[in-house]
Design an enzyme around this catalytic site. Structure first.
Site, PDB file in Angstrom:
ATOM      1  N   ASN A 241       0.846  -1.191   0.000  1.00 38.25           N
ATOM      2  CA  ASN A 241       0.000   0.000   0.000  1.00 38.25           C
ATOM      3  C   ASN A 241       0.882   1.242   0.000  1.00 38.25           C
ATOM      4  O   ASN A 241       2.112   1.145  -0.004  1.00 38.25           O
ATOM      5  CB  ASN A 241      -0.962  -0.006   1.192  1.00 38.25           C
ATOM      6  CG  ASN A 241      -0.230  -0.089   2.504  1.00 38.25           C
ATOM      7  OD1 ASN A 241       0.503   0.820   2.885  1.00 38.25           O
ATOM      8  ND2 ASN A 241      -0.418  -1.203   3.217  1.00 38.25           N
ATOM      9  N   LYS A 319       9.235 -16.337 -11.002  1.00 41.54           N
ATOM     10  CA  LYS A 319       8.447 -15.258 -11.565  1.00 41.54           C
ATOM     11  C   LYS A 319       7.323 -15.820 -12.426  1.00 41.54           C
ATOM     12  O   LYS A 319       7.537 -16.676 -13.285  1.00 41.54           O
ATOM     13  CB  LYS A 319       9.338 -14.333 -12.400  1.00 41.54           C
ATOM     14  CG  LYS A 319       8.574 -13.182 -13.038  1.00 41.54           C
ATOM     15  CD  LYS A 319       9.498 -12.325 -13.892  1.00 41.54           C
ATOM     16  CE  LYS A 319       8.686 -11.229 -14.602  1.00 41.54           C
ATOM     17  NZ  LYS A 319       9.560 -10.401 -15.472  1.00 41.54           N
ATOM     18  N   PRO A 336      -2.604 -12.033   9.728  1.00 43.79           N
ATOM     19  CA  PRO A 336      -2.949 -11.906  11.141  1.00 43.79           C
ATOM     20  C   PRO A 336      -3.381 -10.483  11.471  1.00 43.79           C
ATOM     21  O   PRO A 336      -2.857  -9.518  10.897  1.00 43.79           O
ATOM     22  CB  PRO A 336      -1.652 -12.279  11.863  1.00 43.79           C
ATOM     23  CG  PRO A 336      -0.567 -12.127  10.835  1.00 43.79           C
ATOM     24  CD  PRO A 336      -1.207 -12.443   9.528  1.00 43.79           C
ATOM     25  N   ILE A 338      -2.983  -7.817  13.761  1.00 37.83           N
ATOM     26  CA  ILE A 338      -2.013  -7.477  14.811  1.00 37.83           C
ATOM     27  C   ILE A 338      -2.661  -6.662  15.920  1.00 37.83           C
ATOM     28  O   ILE A 338      -2.438  -6.916  17.109  1.00 37.83           O
ATOM     29  CB  ILE A 338      -0.811  -6.730  14.207  1.00 37.83           C
ATOM     30  CG1 ILE A 338      -0.127  -7.624  13.162  1.00 37.83           C
ATOM     31  CG2 ILE A 338       0.174  -6.322  15.293  1.00 37.83           C
ATOM     32  CD1 ILE A 338       0.989  -6.929  12.408  1.00 37.83           C
ATOM     33  N   LYS A 370     -14.367  -0.103  14.308  1.00 41.04           N
ATOM     34  CA  LYS A 370     -13.063  -0.729  14.509  1.00 41.04           C
ATOM     35  C   LYS A 370     -12.691  -0.741  15.985  1.00 41.04           C
ATOM     36  O   LYS A 370     -12.131  -1.722  16.488  1.00 41.04           O
ATOM     37  CB  LYS A 370     -11.999   0.012  13.693  1.00 41.04           C
ATOM     38  CG  LYS A 370     -10.634  -0.667  13.704  1.00 41.04           C
ATOM     39  CD  LYS A 370      -9.686  -0.027  12.693  1.00 41.04           C
ATOM     40  CE  LYS A 370      -8.363  -0.777  12.615  1.00 41.04           C
ATOM     41  NZ  LYS A 370      -7.467  -0.221  11.577  1.00 41.04           N
ATOM     42  N   LYS A 374     -11.967  -4.428  17.477  1.00 40.35           N
ATOM     43  CA  LYS A 374     -10.579  -4.789  17.789  1.00 40.35           C
ATOM     44  C   LYS A 374     -10.314  -4.892  19.287  1.00 40.35           C
ATOM     45  O   LYS A 374      -9.319  -5.490  19.695  1.00 40.35           O
ATOM     46  CB  LYS A 374      -9.612  -3.767  17.182  1.00 40.35           C
ATOM     47  CG  LYS A 374      -9.787  -3.554  15.690  1.00 40.35           C
ATOM     48  CD  LYS A 374      -9.399  -4.771  14.877  1.00 40.35           C
ATOM     49  CE  LYS A 374      -9.471  -4.452  13.380  1.00 40.35           C
ATOM     50  NZ  LYS A 374      -9.117  -5.597  12.542  1.00 40.35           N
TER      51      LYS A 374
END
Length: 428
Positions: A241, A319, A336, A338, A370, A374
């Site tokens: 990103n 590749k 995962p 985190i 969130k 979380k």
């Protein structure tokens, strides 16, 4: 920070060019800055450049009749709220330690009754020399706020401690000083003072100093994650990103400036490690999760990293070639979580867990969801639909169980300082 006045003294080193960016950050924070540049400093940055950036007269000589008539050097030394020396060269630090006043800069430093913050910059051997170590000890004993230099490659080709801290780190130290969380120690006759910034990492061979207990986060351990992760598809391609890591690195530096022992788990970015911060480099989400887990227990965790949600279920060993047929199918699997893992770490869970939410729409709605999902204590949410990722500014919302606090758009260093101060308050 508005109405604050900075007197910036620029020494004669190659790092003097960074003073231009520091001036920009000071003014962006709403402060005014007046520059004094030494004869050596003028070889690297011109008074005209500094005047244009600061929109103030630039002072270069003790013997300028016009400058003395308009503002004498004694008035100049005491008009500011803080004197900042950047770069503080080995020569300038030696003169400061010895009380020499043989030009405008050193005369101002001897005549001022205001706090002085110095950011050293010199060759690694000069920084490690016994004479410089003595000068550092004397400056700390005199109550100078002394930053540690950064470590890395130098213009001379050598590597090690001695680089000028990045302008954002110096700016964070300035803001922390004015916030009241960082103060110059009282001068001592024995040299038992410590720099309020990064003073715990003394140079080899320096005298032992008393612990820097007055800093707000002294004795606290805080884990910070920053940057993106890269998830391999094949040996040459990956999923990633646009996160630059700037906000996370700034937060790590601001926490260290308040005295915390900071473990920074960094994704693949090329940023310099903030002074006083322990850095662990990782690439994938699974590596980051393992490094964060290994860093616990901690008093707080600030999970700023933009972790990739998915990875290739099975990365190709070679590749993937274009065959001219249909594009290959890429099977994904979840990485995962985190933040959720840290929030549910049982007895190893930090007292304060802070997550970040980078959103492009319905920012507060997603952030509240969130926070509940979380199990963390705070969410710092921001809209990344513009130029935030890779930019130098941020506008965030601090979402907690008590409500939402929206902060104005400001430099990422200022966001970091403000968040670090809130963390210090929360940890008592």
């Amino acid at each position: 920070m508005t109405q604050r006045k900075i007197l910036l003294i620029i020494g004669g080193g190659i790092a003097a060019y960074k003073a231009c960016e520091l001036i920009r950050l000071i003014r962006k924070a709403g402060m005014s800055v007046r520059c004094v540049v030494t004869a050596g400093g003028q070889h690297f940055v011109t008074p005209m450049t500094l005047a244009a950036l600061s929109e103030q007269p630039v002072h270069t000589s003790l013997w300028d009749l016009k400058d003395e008539a308009e503002m004498g050097h004694i008035q100049l030394s005491r008009e500011a709220d803080l004197v900042v020396v950047a770069p503080a060269t080995a020569d300038l630090m030696a003169k400061m330690a010895a009380g020499i006043a043989d030009d405008l800069a050193t005369t101002l430093l001897l005549a001022t009754d205001k706090p002085v913050l110095a950011a050293p910059a010199m060759n690694v051997r000069m920084w490690q020399h016994a004479a410089t170590r003595r000068n550092v000890a004397q400056l700390k004993a005199d109550g100078i706020i002394l930053l540690d230099p950064d470590e890395g490659p130098m213009a001379c080709g050598e590597f090690g401690p001695g680089r000028l801290p990045e302008p954002s780190a110096i700016m964070a130290a300035i803001e922390a000083h004015f916030a009241g969380t960082v103060r110059a120690p009282a001068p001592t006759a024995t040299g038992a003072g410590l720099s309020p910034l990064h003073g715990a990492e003394d140079l080899p061979g320096q005298p032992d100093f008393a612990p820097d207990t007055h800093r707000a986060l002294y004795g606290r351990h805080i884990v910070v994650s920053a940057g993106p992760t890269r998830e391999p598809i094949d040996p040459v391609r990956y999923i990633a990103n646009r996160s630059s890591g700037q906000q996370g690195f700034a937060i790590a530096g601001a926490l260290a400036a308040l005295g915390a022992r900071v473990t920074l788990v960094a994704g693949p970015v090329s940023l310099e490690t903030p002074a006083g911060v322990e850095r662990i480099d990782v690439e994938t989400a699974r590596e980051m999760a393992a490094a964060v887990d290994d860093a616990l227990p901690a008093d707080a965790a600030v999970m700023v990293a933009a972790v990739a949600d998915w990875r290739a279920e099975a990365a190709a060993e070679h590749k993937i070639k274009k065959t001219g047929d249909a594009p290959p199918t890429l099977a994904l699997t979840e990485n995962p979580d985190i933040l959720a893992r840290v929030s549910a770490a049982g007895p190893r869970r930090p007292a304060l867990v802070v997550g970040f939410a980078a959103e492009t729409d319905n920012v507060l709605e997603h952030a509240r969801a969130k926070l509940a999902k979380k199990g963390c204590d705070w969410i710092v949410a921001n809209d990344v639909s513009g130029d935030v990722m890779g930019g130098t500014e941020n506008a965030v919302h601090l979402v907690t169980a008590d409500g939402v606090e929206s902060w104005d758009r400001m430099p990422k260093g200022a966001v970091a300082t403000r968040l670090a101060e809130r963390i210090a308050t929360a940890l008592g």
